[in-house]
Design a protein around this motif. Structure first.
Motif, mmCIF file in Angstrom:
data_model
loop_
_atom_site.group_PDB
_atom_site.id
_atom_site.type_symbol
_atom_site.label_atom_id
_atom_site.label_comp_id
_atom_site.label_asym_id
_atom_site.label_seq_id
_atom_site.Cartn_x
_atom_site.Cartn_y
_atom_site.Cartn_z
ATOM 1 N N ALA B 163 -18.611 13.501 -0.135
ATOM 2 C CA ALA B 163 -17.354 13.604 -0.876
ATOM 3 C C ALA B 163 -16.253 14.189 0.015
ATOM 4 O O ALA B 163 -15.118 13.697 0.026
ATOM 5 N N THR B 164 -16.594 15.236 0.786
ATOM 6 C CA THR B 164 -15.608 15.823 1.701
ATOM 7 C C THR B 164 -15.175 14.799 2.737
ATOM 8 O O THR B 164 -13.986 14.662 3.053
ATOM 9 N N TYR B 165 -16.157 14.090 3.255
ATOM 10 C CA TYR B 165 -15.898 13.121 4.308
ATOM 11 C C TYR B 165 -14.924 12.055 3.830
ATOM 12 O O TYR B 165 -13.938 11.735 4.495
ATOM 13 N N PHE B 166 -15.192 11.538 2.628
ATOM 14 C CA PHE B 166 -14.331 10.491 2.108
ATOM 15 C C PHE B 166 -12.914 11.019 1.876
ATOM 16 O O PHE B 166 -11.925 10.380 2.250
ATOM 17 N N THR B 167 -12.815 12.218 1.303
ATOM 18 C CA THR B 167 -11.496 12.782 0.993
ATOM 19 C C THR B 167 -10.686 12.990 2.269
ATOM 20 O O THR B 167 -9.522 12.566 2.363
ATOM 21 N N VAL B 168 -11.305 13.632 3.255
ATOM 22 C CA VAL B 168 -10.566 13.927 4.486
ATOM 23 C C VAL B 168 -10.215 12.633 5.225
ATOM 24 O O VAL B 168 -9.095 12.474 5.722
ATOM 25 N N SER B 169 -11.150 11.676 5.250
ATOM 26 C CA SER B 169 -10.870 10.410 5.943
ATOM 27 C C SER B 169 -9.702 9.688 5.288
ATOM 28 O O SER B 169 -8.833 9.130 5.967
ATOM 29 N N LEU B 170 -9.681 9.709 3.942
ATOM 30 C CA LEU B 170 -8.607 9.021 3.219
ATOM 31 C C LEU B 170 -7.260 9.680 3.524
ATOM 32 O O LEU B 170 -6.274 9.001 3.830
ATOM 33 N N LEU B 171 -7.245 11.015 3.483
ATOM 34 C CA LEU B 171 -6.004 11.738 3.763
ATOM 35 C C LEU B 171 -5.503 11.441 5.166
ATOM 36 O O LEU B 171 -4.325 11.189 5.396
ATOM 37 N N PHE B 172 -6.417 11.481 6.101
ATOM 38 C CA PHE B 172 -6.094 11.299 7.502
ATOM 39 C C PHE B 172 -5.489 9.912 7.726
ATOM 40 O O PHE B 172 -4.479 9.740 8.400
ATOM 41 N N TRP B 173 -6.129 8.936 7.110
ATOM 42 C CA TRP B 173 -5.708 7.547 7.255
ATOM 43 C C TRP B 173 -4.329 7.367 6.623
ATOM 44 O O TRP B 173 -3.429 6.784 7.220
ATOM 45 N N TYR B 174 -4.151 7.927 5.440
ATOM 46 C CA TYR B 174 -2.897 7.738 4.724
ATOM 47 C C TYR B 174 -1.748 8.449 5.425
ATOM 48 O O TYR B 174 -0.662 7.881 5.586
ATOM 49 N N VAL B 175 -1.998 9.689 5.856
ATOM 50 C CA VAL B 175 -0.945 10.415 6.578
ATOM 51 C C VAL B 175 -0.565 9.649 7.840
ATOM 52 O O VAL B 175 0.613 9.517 8.177
ATOM 53 N N GLY B 176 -1.569 9.098 8.526
ATOM 54 C CA GLY B 176 -1.290 8.324 9.727
ATOM 55 C C GLY B 176 -0.485 7.059 9.451
ATOM 56 O O GLY B 176 0.242 6.560 10.304
ATOM 57 N N LEU B 177 -0.597 6.548 8.220
ATOM 58 C CA LEU B 177 0.098 5.304 7.868
ATOM 59 C C LEU B 177 1.573 5.519 7.533
ATOM 60 O O LEU B 177 2.372 4.580 7.613
ATOM 61 N N LEU B 178 1.934 6.751 7.124
ATOM 62 C CA LEU B 178 3.284 6.972 6.570
ATOM 63 C C LEU B 178 4.423 6.382 7.400
ATOM 64 O O LEU B 178 5.225 5.611 6.878
ATOM 65 N N PRO B 179 4.531 6.725 8.707
ATOM 66 C CA PRO B 179 5.671 6.196 9.463
ATOM 67 C C PRO B 179 5.681 4.672 9.512
ATOM 68 O O PRO B 179 6.750 4.054 9.447
ATOM 69 N N ASP B 180 4.485 4.065 9.582
ATOM 70 C CA ASP B 180 4.420 2.603 9.636
ATOM 71 C C ASP B 180 4.775 1.975 8.299
ATOM 72 O O ASP B 180 5.387 0.904 8.250
ATOM 73 N N LEU B 181 4.393 2.635 7.211
ATOM 74 C CA LEU B 181 4.776 2.125 5.889
ATOM 75 C C LEU B 181 6.292 2.124 5.753
ATOM 76 O O LEU B 181 6.884 1.209 5.168
ATOM 77 N N ALA B 182 6.929 3.161 6.308
ATOM 78 C CA ALA B 182 8.392 3.223 6.260
ATOM 79 C C ALA B 182 8.996 2.075 7.064
ATOM 80 O O ALA B 182 9.981 1.460 6.650
ATOM 81 N N THR B 183 8.391 1.764 8.214
ATOM 82 C CA THR B 183 8.865 0.623 9.003
ATOM 83 C C THR B 183 8.760 -0.656 8.192
ATOM 84 O O THR B 183 9.679 -1.476 8.175
ATOM 85 N N PHE B 184 7.647 -0.836 7.509
ATOM 86 C CA PHE B 184 7.458 -2.025 6.674
ATOM 87 C C PHE B 184 8.514 -2.081 5.575
ATOM 88 O O PHE B 184 9.056 -3.140 5.282
ATOM 89 N N ARG B 185 8.754 -0.925 4.955
ATOM 90 C CA ARG B 185 9.769 -0.869 3.908
ATOM 91 C C ARG B 185 11.112 -1.364 4.446
ATOM 92 O O ARG B 185 11.812 -2.146 3.807
ATOM 93 N N ASP B 186 11.418 -0.925 5.679
ATOM 94 C CA ASP B 186 12.717 -1.290 6.239
ATOM 95 C C ASP B 186 12.773 -2.731 6.724
ATOM 96 O O ASP B 186 13.842 -3.329 6.766
ATOM 97 N N CYS B 187 11.625 -3.281 7.140
ATOM 98 C CA CYS B 187 11.639 -4.634 7.693
ATOM 99 C C CYS B 187 11.385 -5.696 6.640
ATOM 100 O O CYS B 187 11.656 -6.881 6.877
ATOM 101 N N ALA B 188 10.803 -5.298 5.500
ATOM 102 C CA ALA B 188 10.393 -6.300 4.519
ATOM 103 C C ALA B 188 11.599 -7.055 4.001
ATOM 104 O O ALA B 188 12.686 -6.500 3.842
ATOM 105 N N LYS B 189 11.367 -8.365 3.732
ATOM 106 C CA LYS B 189 12.455 -9.192 3.242
ATOM 107 C C LYS B 189 12.407 -9.297 1.717
ATOM 108 O O LYS B 189 13.417 -9.408 1.051
ATOM 109 N N ARG B 190 11.178 -9.311 1.189
ATOM 110 C CA ARG B 190 11.053 -9.564 -0.236
ATOM 111 C C ARG B 190 11.186 -8.268 -1.036
ATOM 112 O O ARG B 190 10.758 -7.198 -0.597
#
Lengths: 356, 445
Positions: B163-190
């Motif tokens: 349970a700890t492993y899954f929680t920390v892995s998910l957080l780590f992955w999501y935090v790492g995604l934030l700047p790229d998600l913002a890039t997608f938000r800015d580049c998306a056309k639809r």
């Protein structure tokens, strides 16, 4: 740097060490005549301690070749000089050959089902093979045949595993623990990095290092030291938990001798000295960046290594007498003084070479 | 692994890195290969759901498990899947702390792989409970029925560890995604894409203070995730080692399991990376240097696993214990011997080819070896679980275990689930970390 030549001050230290070793080893010689059994026990503990630094240093050279890193360029001359003491370490093993019967119970009353492995001729052959492999590795590394590093580490892992079974595990021939090889590897890594840090801090203080060693080098070495502390603790704890949980008579008796009423305090001291204190101190960045403080932690860890080896070996002989004999100290220091003298001899050459 | 060829192809600029990676999701048409692959994976996932529903309706009896082999495919697959996850955590956390820059083009999908592998793993103990609806009894909550979990059992530690492993892995992955998600938000056309990526980006603006907080948070998460690389599989090994069964009760298990986990995890990263880089033309970002480094780590951890095999065999003899010796002989020539020798062929012999730089540079060969490693590690867990259980101390209670069609369906089903999630991830999220790879671009003069 310009006022002191590396020769002078190290020369003096080397002479002192050589002199001290003659006195101390002569005292050990008297001990051999006085109480031979005790002599061999003390000699084995002391020898395992200095062997660990020597072999661990060879492994560190190979590790550095494979993983690279700034830590290695600073510590390399120290590790190389330490590994070159192997001929001395091999020579210091010779006295043990005359005490095998006093040390290993399977010689007097053989263990029937293990006899094909635990017998004197095969024991001697294996010992010869270990030393042959180690000599070959050290020689190749000394000649900068660094390609040997990767297969060398494999060979090192295998030989030290079987050596630890032969020299330590077979002191109690009915006990087994499959983790012993890795436990020894972790211990040797820790020994060599702790020793190298003490030496580096000394050399840096005396301004004898040919290249600039700065805080970042020490921090990298401190982190590696921390890693070995953790590895040792992890392996030790795994072994304890699994054996405690299984509670099988031939396994748990090993811990009953070492953590029972008489040796309990030594075991607890190890938890503190070998793990808890160095772990928390080494977490601090400030400590890791100051050579002096780092050397103090490394020295404590070297002491812990000696206690650990003592705790692994001696309860096999005296399960209810956790006492240090005078010869334990004499052998450790006498052998050490001789080891340091030879180490300095090699180190001077390397420092001068690196300077020119 | 310090100096050497550049981590990514030198011709890339900051703009082309972003374009190359984001085009996979935002502009390019969904490739036919994706549609075919996703369909097959989805079909397998349906198989999985069928198998699970049948299990819920009929009970554990549809599996091959029975006394004396009460742990069959469920535990084998659990250990296999959770081991695969470890490479993702090692790449994202430990290599980050060790400042290994080459991790930056493989960490994102390796972390996704970790999450999906842990999900697939977690399914098996739950299904094996017999009454899965009571799974929450494993947690130490203040219940009224007066049955606290047995804290001496490593199976309970498993619940915490996973349970700890899954929680920390998910957080780590999501935090790492934030700047790229913002890039997608800015580049998306639809419109819809803008809204969804905008919500997911949580208001990321890329200001200096954002980056400052981000770096601290990311390092802290890496520090938290690092012990998990070791702890999870250590606890898994305790499931076996704290018993007194020959072949299970052995002190080497914790480091041996951890090494095996990282080994199989890197094999899976290679199995995923090699087709991905070919399909999306990412050879300039996931370069031969990445493949070489991963092959080296696979070789090193594989050799530790082989060391484990040697020690197990030697100590089974050296223990002098009749039951231990029989266990080893039974492994080598008993009814499950083919699994043992196939494991040796995959994990002991096949990986030796990785000693040669030529093999490490040969992409198809590397792919083949990585596949063999995955098979080998599954078979290793197979013989560890079965040979110790099916013939223990009492010959009158020996027995055999044969997996049923439902065992296979559940296992194949989790592979389908894994790839379904992975295909969705590739389609909707940046599979390589854009902002981290941008940092690798060589400044042009």
């Amino acid at each position: 740097m310009e006022t002191v030549t590396p020769g002078r001050s190290l020369d003096r230290l080397q002479r002192w060490m050589l002199g001290a070793s003659f006195v101390l080893l002569a005292a050990c010689g008297v001990g051999l005549l006085w109480t031979p059994t005790q002599f061999f026990r003390s000699w084995l503990v002391a020898w395992l301690f200095w062997l660990a630094i020597t072999l661990g240093s060879a492994a560190a050279v190979m590790l550095h070749h494979l993983a690279d890193g700034a830590w290695g360029r600073a510590a390399r001359p120290v590790f190389e000089s330490a590994m070159l003491t192997l001929p001395l370490v091999a020579f210091l093993f010779v006295p043990l050959l005359f005490g095998l019967e006093r040390l290993y119970p399977w010689i007097r009353d053989p263990v029937q089902e293990k006899a094909p492995y635990l017998n004197v001729p095969f024991f001697l052959v294996r010992t010869a093979v270990y030393f042959a492999v180690w000599f070959a590795l050290v020689r190749l590394l000394d000649r900068r045949h660094l390609l040997v590093s990767a297969p060398g580490l494999v060979l090192y892992g295998l030989t030290i595993t079987f050596a630890s079974i032969d020299w330590v595990m077979s002191l109690e021939p009915h006990w087994t623990s499959t983790i012993i090889g890795l436990h020894f590897i972790a211990g040797q890594g820790l020994s060599s990095f702790a020793a190298a840090l003490v030496a580096l801090a000394f050399l840096a203080r005396a301004r004898l290092l040919p290249i600039e060693v700065n805080a970042s080098h020490f921090r990298a070495l401190g982190n590696l030291l921390l890693m070995f502390v953790l590895l040792w603790a992890y392996l030790s704890y795994s072994q304890l938990l699994i054996i405690w949980s299984g509670n099988l008579p031939e396994e748990i008796s090993w811990y009953l001798r070492r953590a029972g009423p008489s040796w309990r305090w030594v075991a607890l001291a190890l938890v503190g000295l070998h793990f808890a204190i160095p772990f928390f101190v080494l977490l601090s960045r400030r400590v890791k960046e100051q050579a002096g403080w780092l050397a103090v932690v490394a020295a404590v860890l070297l002491l812990a290594r000696a206690v650990d080896i003592f705790w692994l070996v001696v309860p096999a002989f005296q399960p209810d007498r956790p006492v240090i004999h005078g010869l334990d100290v004499l052998a450790l220091l006498g052998m050490g003084a001789l080891w340091i003298a030879l180490f300095l001899r090699h180190l001077k050459g390397r420092l001068a070479y690196a300077r020119s | 692994m310090g100096s050497g060829p550049p981590v990514i192809e030198p011709s890339y600029t900051v703009a082309t890195v972003t374009d190359k990676i984001s085009s996979v999701v935002l502009t390019r048409r969904t490739p036919v290969g994706w549609i075919i692959g996703f369909s097959v994976a989805l079909l397998l996932t349906m198989t999985f759901l069928t198998a699970v529903l049948t299990l819920f309706a009929a009970g554990i009896g549809i599996w091959g498990v029975n006394v004396p082999v009460a742990w069959g495919f469920a535990i084998i697959n659990f250990v296999w899947w959770i081991g695969i996850g470890h490479a993702g955590t090692l790449i994202s956390a430990i290599l980050l702390l060790m400042q290994q820059k080459w991790r930056q083009s493989i960490n994102r999908f390796a972390e996704a792989m970790t999450l999906f592998a842990v999900l697939c793993a977690a399914v098996f103990p739950l299904l094996h409970l017999g009454r899965p609806k009571f799974f929450y009894w494993l947690f130490p909550y203040p219940s009224l029925h007066g049955v606290p979990p047995q804290f001496r059992s490593p199976l309970v530690w498993d619940v915490f560890a996973v349970a700890t492993y899954f929680t920390v892995s998910l957080l780590f992955w999501y935090v790492g995604l934030l700047p790229d998600l913002a890039t997608f938000r800015d580049c998306a056309k639809r419109k819809l894409a803008k809204i969804v990526y905008g919500v997911l980006a949580m208001g990321w603006r890329g200001s200096a203070i954002h980056w400052h907080r981000y770096d601290t948070a990311y390092l802290l998460l890496a520090g938290l995730a690092t012990p998990l690389v070791v702890s999870v599989h250590t606890v898994v090994s305790f499931d076996f080692a704290t018993s007194i069964l020959p072949g299970w009760h052995t002190t080497l298990f914790p480091p041996y399991f951890v090494a095996g986990a990282i080994y199989s995890g890197f094999a899976m990263v290679l199995v995923l990376a090699i087709p991905l880089r070919a399909a999306y033309g990412l050879e300039g970002l996931i370069t031969p240097r990445h493949l070489d480094n991963m092959a080296k780590i696979m070789l090193a951890t594989g050799l530790i696993v082989d060391y484990g095999y040697v020690m197990e065999a030697f100590f089974a003899w050296y223990s002098g214990n009749e039951a231990e010796r029989f266990m080893m002989i039974n492994r080598m020539i008993g009814p499950y011997a083919p699994a043992f020798w196939a494991t040796i062929a995959c994990n002991g012999l096949a990986i030796l080819a990785l000693w040669f730089p030529r093999v490490r540079r040969n992409v198809p060969a590397l792919f083949g070896i990585a596949l063999l490693v995955l098979v080998g590690m599954w078979l290793e867990r197979f013989f560890i679980v079965l040979t110790s259980l099916h013939r223990d101390f009492l010959p009158s209670s020996w027995g055999m275990y044969y997996p049923t069609i439902w065992d296979w369906a559940t296992f194949a089903g989790t592979i389908g689930l894994f790839f379904t999630l992975l295909f969705l991830f590739i389609r909707f999220l940046p599979l390589i970390s854009m902002f981290e790879v941008r940092a690798l671009v060589e400044p042009k003069t």
